[in-house]
Design an enzyme around this catalytic site. Structure first.
Site, PDB file in Angstrom:
ATOM      1  N   CYS A   1      39.123  72.505  44.765  1.00 58.51           N
ATOM      2  CA  CYS A   1      37.784  72.510  44.183  1.00 58.51           C
ATOM      3  C   CYS A   1      37.444  71.124  43.653  1.00 58.51           C
ATOM      4  CB  CYS A   1      37.711  73.501  43.039  1.00 58.51           C
ATOM      5  SG  CYS A   1      38.258  75.146  43.468  1.00 58.51           S
TER       6      CYS A   1
ATOM      7  N   ARG B   1      37.291  67.224  50.329  1.00 56.13           N
ATOM      8  CA  ARG B   1      38.482  67.936  49.871  1.00 56.13           C
ATOM      9  C   ARG B   1      38.521  69.379  50.373  1.00 56.13           C
ATOM     10  NH1 ARG B   1      40.380  65.516  44.910  1.00 56.13           N
ATOM     11  NH2 ARG B   1      40.962  67.570  44.214  1.00 56.13           N
TER      12      ARG B   1
ATOM     13  N   ASN C   1      38.665  74.054  37.949  1.00 52.53           N
ATOM     14  CA  ASN C   1      39.635  73.885  39.046  1.00 52.53           C
ATOM     15  C   ASN C   1      40.973  74.400  38.544  1.00 52.53           C
ATOM     16  OD1 ASN C   1      37.651  72.478  40.338  1.00 52.53           O
ATOM     17  ND2 ASN C   1      38.717  70.503  40.354  1.00 52.53           N
ATOM     18  N   GLY C   2      41.703  75.098  39.400  1.00 50.50           N
ATOM     19  CA  GLY C   2      43.030  75.579  38.996  1.00 50.50           C
ATOM     20  C   GLY C   2      43.092  77.093  39.023  1.00 50.50           C
TER      21      GLY C   2
ATOM     22  N   HIS D   1      66.378  77.123  74.482  1.00 53.25           N
ATOM     23  CA  HIS D   1      67.010  78.147  73.633  1.00 53.25           C
ATOM     24  C   HIS D   1      65.998  79.198  73.172  1.00 53.25           C
ATOM     25  CE1 HIS D   1      70.756  75.991  73.648  1.00 53.25           C
ATOM     26  NE2 HIS D   1      70.089  74.882  73.350  1.00 53.25           N
TER      27      HIS D   1
ATOM     28  N   GLU E   1      54.066  66.421  64.043  1.00 55.14           N
ATOM     29  CA  GLU E   1      52.830  65.914  63.467  1.00 55.14           C
ATOM     30  C   GLU E   1      51.673  65.995  64.475  1.00 55.14           C
ATOM     31  OE1 GLU E   1      51.640  65.431  60.729  1.00 55.14           O
ATOM     32  OE2 GLU E   1      49.960  64.058  60.997  1.00 55.14           O
TER      33      GLU E   1
ATOM     34  N   LYS F   1      41.760  68.965  51.121  1.00 55.16           N
ATOM     35  CA  LYS F   1      42.417  67.656  51.182  1.00 55.16           C
ATOM     36  C   LYS F   1      43.564  67.546  50.189  1.00 55.16           C
ATOM     37  CE  LYS F   1      42.900  63.472  52.745  1.00 55.16           C
ATOM     38  NZ  LYS F   1      43.591  63.384  54.033  1.00 55.16           N
TER      39      LYS F   1
ATOM     40  N   LYS G   1      48.272  68.145  63.916  1.00 49.72           N
ATOM     41  CA  LYS G   1      46.922  67.578  63.991  1.00 49.72           C
ATOM     42  C   LYS G   1      46.036  68.439  64.883  1.00 49.72           C
ATOM     43  CE  LYS G   1      46.637  65.454  61.266  1.00 49.72           C
ATOM     44  NZ  LYS G   1      47.744  65.166  60.412  1.00 49.72           N
TER      45      LYS G   1
ATOM     46  N   GLU H   1      45.188  71.797  63.188  1.00 52.59           N
ATOM     47  CA  GLU H   1      44.312  71.680  62.019  1.00 52.59           C
ATOM     48  C   GLU H   1      42.846  71.526  62.386  1.00 52.59           C
ATOM     49  OE1 GLU H   1      46.446  69.460  58.390  1.00 52.59           O
ATOM     50  OE2 GLU H   1      46.238  68.255  60.184  1.00 52.59           O
TER      51      GLU H   1
ATOM     52  N   TRP I   1      36.937  76.186  46.362  1.00 49.52           N
ATOM     53  CA  TRP I   1      37.846  76.622  47.435  1.00 49.52           C
ATOM     54  C   TRP I   1      38.495  77.888  46.886  1.00 49.52           C
ATOM     55  CZ3 TRP I   1      43.086  77.403  48.513  1.00 49.52           C
ATOM     56  CH2 TRP I   1      43.452  77.347  49.861  1.00 49.52           C
TER      57      TRP I   1
HETATM   58  C1  F6R Z   1      47.617  67.329  57.299  1.00 44.49           C
HETATM   59  C2  F6R Z   1      47.362  67.367  55.895  1.00 44.49           C
HETATM   60  C3  F6R Z   1      48.203  68.280  55.046  1.00 44.49           C
HETATM   61  C4  F6R Z   1      48.810  67.447  53.938  1.00 44.49           C
HETATM   62  C5  F6R Z   1      49.587  68.336  52.943  1.00 44.49           C
HETATM   63  C6  F6R Z   1      50.264  67.504  51.879  1.00 44.49           C
HETATM   64  O1  F6R Z   1      46.682  66.583  57.978  1.00 44.49           O
HETATM   65  O2  F6R Z   1      46.541  66.662  55.421  1.00 44.49           O
HETATM   66  O3  F6R Z   1      49.197  68.919  55.779  1.00 44.49           O
HETATM   67  O4  F6R Z   1      49.656  66.507  54.522  1.00 44.49           O
HETATM   68  O5  F6R Z   1      48.715  69.241  52.347  1.00 44.49           O
HETATM   69  O6  F6R Z   1      49.348  66.742  51.176  1.00 44.49           O
HETATM   70  P1  F6R Z   1      49.780  65.472  50.362  1.00 44.49           P
HETATM   71  O7  F6R Z   1      50.293  64.475  51.330  1.00 44.49           O
HETATM   72  O8  F6R Z   1      48.518  65.008  49.684  1.00 44.49           O
HETATM   73  O9  F6R Z   1      50.829  65.907  49.393  1.00 44.49           O
END
Ligand code: F6R
Length: 615
Positions: free
Chosen positions: A2, A27, A103-104, A510, A487, A610, A491, A494, A77
């Site tokens: 949020c 975010r 927030n929280g 396997h 990774e 984010k 990507k 996501e 959120w």
């Molecule tokens: C992937 C992504 C998330 C963050 C994860 C950790 O593109 O953005 O998987 O990597 O939520 O976030 P941080 O790095 O901010 O701890």
């Protein structure tokens, strides 16, 4: 997750709040709302979905708004209660005179709710936040002092919160409070701000005060007072934000993600700057605050992180073990915190996080500190909660990352691991000097190699177009590029919502091989000149024998492999141990272009946030 902004001052209140929310938009959120103090009344507007809906709602009621002098805004959120207009913030007390954004998560909200219902408070939402509105209003009813009412109320809250409160009877005063959730105060002239993160403020002021846990900010247009939870005034440092508003502009790119992918060569130069300036000199990493004798004896490192940062950590394990010969464990923060770990005072624990606010990683770091470990944090936000917990801090200097999907922070994390591993290798004398000099030389070349990839993306775009209709993908690699395959798959998942899974190539036979047929593309990472190329190639042959469509991402110039693969994406030659920095870029682009072709919301994918500030 949020986002909060509160404003009181001479400016256009609606513009300031909407701009602040727009800058927090990246975010991730599902609804938004604003409360304005206008003409001696509190006016609330709330909408579901994107901010544009809130902007339209306010525009539609323009004739009912005169001259607001303060206000609070929020993007939500959902955690407690589904995304809906009723559950959107701000929330109010029963009489509607007090408004709050939050927030929280309030963990004891059910108990508080029951108590407040007995006091005739009427609840309308399913949120935990609404209890805060009723609680503060109840206190305010007794003492008629908003500051004290907030202070008394937060003492009763269990969980995490950053809140901003306004009351109809206390004109142009906003009160903020925080515990385990970020909150800052923006210092202006004839205007002041409260926000959950700096992008909300950067267009208006660079002067900020970071609230600590259990502190309360009492803010009018001319005065800011910070107290502790007992009401004692606290003197706080005013810090100056390091970046310009232009960091929040797409600079002509269609999406922030594409801009951030293209920023990577300069980001790498930035990370290397001042740490590796002469290849014949040792790495300068004064950020690591452990003395050489301790580092020399160091034999256990644990790295904790989530998501993309966890993949950087996995690459980090390969790099540190290869360069410095120190045993490294890598674990998802959410797993680390719910088991008996072997962390002790002789362990170096490394927390990796773009945002520095990820709740699971913060909890894990706190646990590691309690066990006496030295905690090194690698983060893009040296102003974050995690950074404040660090014994040693390596800032990424990647600039603000707006796109929800992490890209440039990942490459910056990788580079930080190379620097750290080389620093450890130099102290432990674990690598041949000539080899180390060669690695440093090649590290400096990486930005140019990435520029080579970025200068012509037509083959990647064509591949994206060809494969955008597939529903599933497998990514395979061996060795250090296992992290890249995980990774790359993340990507794609996501931002395009296509099911993609990364595997160690040797694991394919396997189990996962059972899924292979012509509907399952297999993307493999093949770096020549190292120890994995031939083996991955054999795994690709196995996949081809099962009719899978094959995509190669490779440094190979051998045209014979064009007969095995449906598509060959070629990248510049690069040393295998350094190759993840280059191989990740085409995979970021492939995910980007597939999502783009599918018309997805690239920068703000559904359900994601984010910074994930709840466990
Ligand atoms: C992937 C992504 C998330 C963050 C994860 C950790 O593109 O953005 O998987 O990597 O939520 O976030 P941080 O790095 O901010 O701890």
């Amino acid at each position: 997750m949020c986002g909060i902004i509160g404003y009181v001052g001479k400016g256009n209140v609606i513009d300031v709040i909407l701009k602040g929310l727009t800058n927090l938009e990246y975010r991730g959120y599902d609804s938004a709302g604003i409360a304005l103090r206008d003409n001696n009344e509190i006016k609330i507007f709330k909408t579901l979905g994107k901010l544009i809906n809130l902007k339209n709602e306010i525009e539609a009621h323009k004739s009912e708004i005169y001259n607001p002098t303060s206000g609070i805004g929020h993007i939500r959120w959902a955690t407690h209660g589904s995304p809906s207009v009723t559950n959107a913030h701000p929330h109010t007390c029963t009489c509607g005179r007090l408004v709050v954004v939050h927030n929280g998560i309030i963990e004891n909200y059910k108990e508080l709710r029951e108590e407040l219902i007995k006091k005739n408070c009427r609840f309308v939402s399913q949120t935990d936040t609404e209890v805060i509105a009723h609680l503060v209003a109840d206190e305010f009813g007794k003492i008629k002092d908003l500051e004290t009412a907030v202070r008394n109320s937060v003492k009763k809250l269990q969980g995490t919160y950053a809140i901003c409160v306004m009351h109809k009877d206390v004109p142009d005063l906003i009160v903020g409070a925080r515990k385990h959730a970020p909150m800052i105060v923006g210092v202006g002239e004839g205007e002041n701000f409260i926000a959950s993160d700096t992008p909300a403020l950067v267009e208006y002021t660079k002067k900020t005060i970071y609230l600590d846990d259990n502190e309360i900010a009492i803010v009018t247009k001319d005065k800011i007072k910070i107290t502790d939870i007992e009401g004692n005034e606290v003197t706080k440092k005013v810090e100056v934000l390091p970046w310009e508003p232009v960091a929040l502009s797409k600079l002509g790119y269609k999406h922030f993600m594409l801009k951030e992918i293209h920023e990577q060569p300069d980001v790498i130069r930035n990370v290397l700057n001042g740490k590796l300036y002469d290849i014949s000199e040792p790495i300068s990493l004064n950020e690591v605050k452990l003395n050489k004798e301790i580092l020399k004896k160091l034999n256990k490192i644990q790295i904790i992180a989530c998501g993309t940062s966890l993949h950087a950590a996995l690459a980090g394990k390969y790099i540190i073990e290869d360069f410095a010969g120190i045993s490294v464990e890598v674990e998802a923060s959410s797993e680390y915190i719910y088991r008996k770990t072997t962390t002790d005072a002789s362990t170096l624990v490394i927390g990796v996080s773009q945002s520095g606010e990820t709740a699971d990683t913060i909890t894990a770091i706190k646990q590691a500190k309690e066990k006496g470990a030295h905690v090194l944090i690698i983060t893009n936000r040296p102003d974050s909660n995690m950074a404040r917990l660090a014994d040693s801090l390596i800032p990424l200097n990647a600039g603000i990352e707006v796109s929800v999907a992490a890209t440039k922070s990942y490459t910056a994390q990788l580079i930080s691991f190379y620097l750290l591993a080389m620093h450890l290798a130099e102290i432990k004398e674990s690598l041949d000097k000539e080899y180390l000099t060669q690695i440093k030389h090649e590290l400096i070349q990486l930005p140019t190699k990435i520029e080579g990839v970025l200068s012509d993306t037509s083959a990647i775009q064509a591949c994206a177009r060809q494969f955008s209709s597939y529903k599933n993908f497998i990514y395979i690699a061996r060795g250090i590029n296992l992290a890249t395959s995980l990774e790359g798959a993340l990507k794609l998942k996501e931002i395009s919502y296509i099911n993609a899974t990364g595997y160690a190539a040797g694991e394919l036979k396997h189990g996962p091989i059972a899924m292979l047929d012509e509907t399952m593309p297999v993307l493999s990472i093949l770096v020549t000149g190292g120890i994995t190329y031939e083996k991955v190639l054999s795994n690709c042959e196995e996949a081809k024998a099962r009719n899978a469509k094959l995509i190669a991402l490779t440094t190979s110039t051998d045209t014979n492999i064009d007969n095995i693969f449906d598509v060959v994406l070629r990248i510049p030659q690069v040393n295998e141990i350094l190759s993840p920095v280059v191989t990740c870029v085409p995979l970021q682009l492939l995910a980007y272009y597939i999502a783009e072709f599918l018309g997805k919301d690239v920068d703000q994918p559904r359900n994601l946030a984010k910074s994930v500030t709840v466990e």
